[in-house]
Design a protein around this motif. Structure first.
Motif, PDB file in Angstrom:
ATOM      1  N   PRO A   1      74.808 -47.297  62.861  1.00  0.00           N
ATOM      2  CA  PRO A   1      74.313 -48.566  62.565  1.00  0.00           C
ATOM      3  C   PRO A   1      73.497 -49.080  64.178  1.00  0.00           C
ATOM      4  N   PRO A   2      74.474 -49.164  65.141  1.00  0.00           N
ATOM      5  CA  PRO A   2      73.653 -49.674  66.428  1.00  0.00           C
ATOM      6  C   PRO A   2      72.650 -48.905  66.919  1.00  0.00           C
ATOM      7  N   ILE A   3      72.737 -47.647  66.493  1.00  0.00           N
ATOM      8  CA  ILE A   3      71.668 -46.729  67.141  1.00  0.00           C
ATOM      9  C   ILE A   3      70.322 -46.839  66.404  1.00  0.00           C
ATOM     10  N   VAL A   4      70.701 -47.002  65.010  1.00  0.00           N
ATOM     11  CA  VAL A   4      69.261 -47.339  64.180  1.00  0.00           C
ATOM     12  C   VAL A   4      68.684 -48.608  64.684  1.00  0.00           C
ATOM     13  N   THR A   5      69.359 -49.602  64.805  1.00  0.00           N
ATOM     14  CA  THR A   5      68.818 -50.931  65.309  1.00  0.00           C
ATOM     15  C   THR A   5      67.992 -50.420  66.717  1.00  0.00           C
ATOM     16  N   VAL A   6      68.456 -50.018  67.535  1.00  0.00           N
ATOM     17  CA  VAL A   6      67.714 -49.548  68.827  1.00  0.00           C
ATOM     18  C   VAL A   6      66.619 -48.978  68.694  1.00  0.00           C
ATOM     19  N   LEU A   7      66.702 -47.920  67.808  1.00  0.00           N
ATOM     20  CA  LEU A   7      65.631 -47.014  67.402  1.00  0.00           C
ATOM     21  C   LEU A   7      64.394 -47.718  66.820  1.00  0.00           C
ATOM     22  N   GLY A   8      64.548 -48.835  65.888  1.00  0.00           N
ATOM     23  CA  GLY A   8      63.501 -49.659  65.675  1.00  0.00           C
ATOM     24  C   GLY A   8      63.082 -50.638  66.778  1.00  0.00           C
ATOM     25  N   ILE A   9      63.649 -51.028  67.879  1.00  0.00           N
ATOM     26  CA  ILE A   9      63.348 -51.879  68.874  1.00  0.00           C
ATOM     27  C   ILE A   9      62.465 -50.747  69.816  1.00  0.00           C
ATOM     28  N   GLN A  10      63.165 -49.427  70.014  1.00  0.00           N
ATOM     29  CA  GLN A  10      62.389 -48.551  70.841  1.00  0.00           C
ATOM     30  C   GLN A  10      60.978 -48.209  70.511  1.00  0.00           C
ATOM     31  N   LEU A  11      60.968 -47.907  69.011  1.00  0.00           N
ATOM     32  CA  LEU A  11      59.659 -47.582  68.443  1.00  0.00           C
ATOM     33  C   LEU A  11      58.427 -48.661  68.735  1.00  0.00           C
ATOM     34  N   ALA A  12      58.936 -49.843  68.414  1.00  0.00           N
ATOM     35  CA  ALA A  12      58.055 -51.190  68.836  1.00  0.00           C
ATOM     36  C   ALA A  12      57.844 -51.162  70.198  1.00  0.00           C
ATOM     37  N   GLY A  13      58.698 -50.850  70.979  1.00  0.00           N
ATOM     38  CA  GLY A  13      58.417 -51.181  72.523  1.00  0.00           C
ATOM     39  C   GLY A  13      57.654 -49.767  73.031  1.00  0.00           C
ATOM     40  N   ALA A  14      57.743 -48.547  72.311  1.00  0.00           N
ATOM     41  CA  ALA A  14      56.862 -47.684  72.879  1.00  0.00           C
ATOM     42  C   ALA A  14      55.443 -47.894  72.640  1.00  0.00           C
ATOM     43  N   PHE A  15      54.861 -48.755  71.609  1.00  0.00           N
ATOM     44  CA  PHE A  15      53.809 -49.448  71.645  1.00  0.00           C
ATOM     45  C   PHE A  15      53.184 -49.874  72.849  1.00  0.00           C
ATOM     46  N   ALA A  16      54.176 -50.853  73.230  1.00  0.00           N
ATOM     47  CA  ALA A  16      53.887 -51.660  74.353  1.00  0.00           C
ATOM     48  C   ALA A  16      53.859 -50.976  75.718  1.00  0.00           C
ATOM     49  N   GLY A  17      54.720 -49.909  75.699  1.00  0.00           N
ATOM     50  CA  GLY A  17      54.499 -48.839  76.914  1.00  0.00           C
ATOM     51  C   GLY A  17      53.460 -48.197  76.841  1.00  0.00           C
ATOM     52  N   ALA A  18      52.841 -47.868  75.727  1.00  0.00           N
ATOM     53  CA  ALA A  18      51.582 -46.944  75.755  1.00  0.00           C
ATOM     54  C   ALA A  18      50.485 -47.629  76.393  1.00  0.00           C
ATOM     55  N   ILE A  19      50.407 -49.194  76.647  1.00  0.00           N
ATOM     56  CA  ILE A  19      49.301 -49.807  77.201  1.00  0.00           C
ATOM     57  C   ILE A  19      49.448 -48.919  78.708  1.00  0.00           C
ATOM     58  N   LEU A  20      50.442 -49.268  79.412  1.00  0.00           N
ATOM     59  CA  LEU A  20      50.485 -48.684  80.823  1.00  0.00           C
ATOM     60  C   LEU A  20      50.444 -47.202  80.903  1.00  0.00           C
ATOM     61  N   THR A  21      50.969 -46.624  80.121  1.00  0.00           N
ATOM     62  CA  THR A  21      50.923 -45.142  79.992  1.00  0.00           C
ATOM     63  C   THR A  21      49.558 -44.530  79.825  1.00  0.00           C
ATOM     64  N   GLU A  22      49.040 -44.997  78.768  1.00  0.00           N
ATOM     65  CA  GLU A  22      47.563 -44.597  78.463  1.00  0.00           C
ATOM     66  C   GLU A  22      46.581 -44.975  79.524  1.00  0.00           C
TER      67      GLU A  22
END
Length: 318
Positions: free
Chosen positions: A237-258
């Protein structure tokens, strides 16, 4: 569960309204006139005034806001004068490129971070545990823009192993695309992998020290079965919660990365929109990202309830 899902879905409406409002206001605070940016500083005052009228910037601010919200409710996210097209088709045309590196980076983070977290929990207070938890701490702390620049400097400039600009051309072969993906994916995977490792270790420590795990071991069940089938299942359960946060955060990180790797996705799209004072495109990308964020969180809540049916989002434990 159906009532809970409906209630959670309805809760996203005020969140999205706040996002629309703040994005609308903040875009109007960006220095510079979109009409002047579009036409150039040499444009005549009459041409600039005509463009402002065409873009709807001469209307009162409140009227602009109402028009935009009404348009969004009808599925109209505005018109991008920088790209000469409707906003949503432009966003959807860039979405596959962003998903390509965000999902690949997240899968890589899961494949690396979760096994390290499990192994660190099993080998608690050993050299393996200390080394990888220190590396995870460094991974969480490192700024993504600095990491991207260091990857470029090391693997592209100094070693010359990997390309750094663009996303390659499939006509030149699959390796051309893959080689262009390696550095952006590594950049996006570092922070999530470190986060998964730390969360998995913490959650697994609670599971493997539980009485039922000791009982399973006393029955002579194979250790790998005890760890992965029983302890890991209860640590999910905690891992699944973090997975959702990281997936959403990956979109934010894509701005700098791209931007660093000139990857033609939503990140570079919004940067170009800000530079071009393209209000409609900025608002569209931010709103689209917000929709993805709340949708991912809704999916995480549903998965959480499926994994742990004892949890009730109506207020406590059943």
């Amino acid at each position: 569960m159906a009532k809970t899902i409906i209630r959670r879905a309805l809760q996203t409406i005020p969140v999205l309204l706040v996002v629309v409002t703040f994005t609308f206001v903040l875009t109007r605070m960006i220095p510079g006139d979109p009409a002047v940016t579009m036409l150039g500083p040499q444009a005549s005052p009459d041409a600039i005034e005509t463009m402002r009228e065409k873009m709807g910037l001469n209307e009162p601010m409140l009227q602009q806001y109402v028009n935009y919200v009404l348009g969004v409710l009808q599925g109209d996210f505005g018109y991008s004068y920088s790209y000469n097209g409707a906003v949503m088709p432009i966003i959807l045309s860039r979405l596959p490129s962003t998903l390509m590196i965000t999902i690949t980076g997240l899968v890589l983070a899961i494949l690396v971070g979760i096994p390290i977290g499990v192994e660190s929990a099993v080998k608690q207070n050993t050299a393996f545990d200390y080394i990888f938890m220190v590396l995870a701490l460094v991974g969480v702390s490192v700024p993504i823009f600095w990491l991207g620049l260091m990857l470029v400097l090391t693997f592209s400039v100094n070693l010359g192993w990997l390309p750094v600009m663009g996303m390659g051309n499939i006509a030149k072969g699959a390796w051309d695309v893959v080689s262009h993906m390696i550095l952006p994916c590594l950049c996006l995977a570092t922070i999530p992998a470190a986060t998964f490792a730390r969360i998995t270790r913490s959650s697994m420590l609670e599971s493997i020290n539980a009485d039922y795990i000791k009982a399973l071991r006393s029955r002579g069940i194979k250790e790998s079965v005890v760890i992965w089938k029983h302890a890991f299942k209860n640590a999910l359960p905690p891992i699944v919660t973090v997975l959702g946060i990281q997936l959403a955060g990956a979109f934010a990180g894509a701005i700098l990365t791209e931007t660093i790797f000139s990857w033609p996705g939503l990140g570079t799209l919004i940067v170009n929109a800000v530079n071009g004072r393209d209000y409609a495109l900025i608002q569209g990308v931010v709103l689209f990202s917000a929709v993805v964020f709340v949708f991912v969180n809704l999916i995480v809540d549903i998965v959480y309830m499926l994994i742990n049916p004892k949890v009730s989002y109506e207020g406590g434990v059943r």
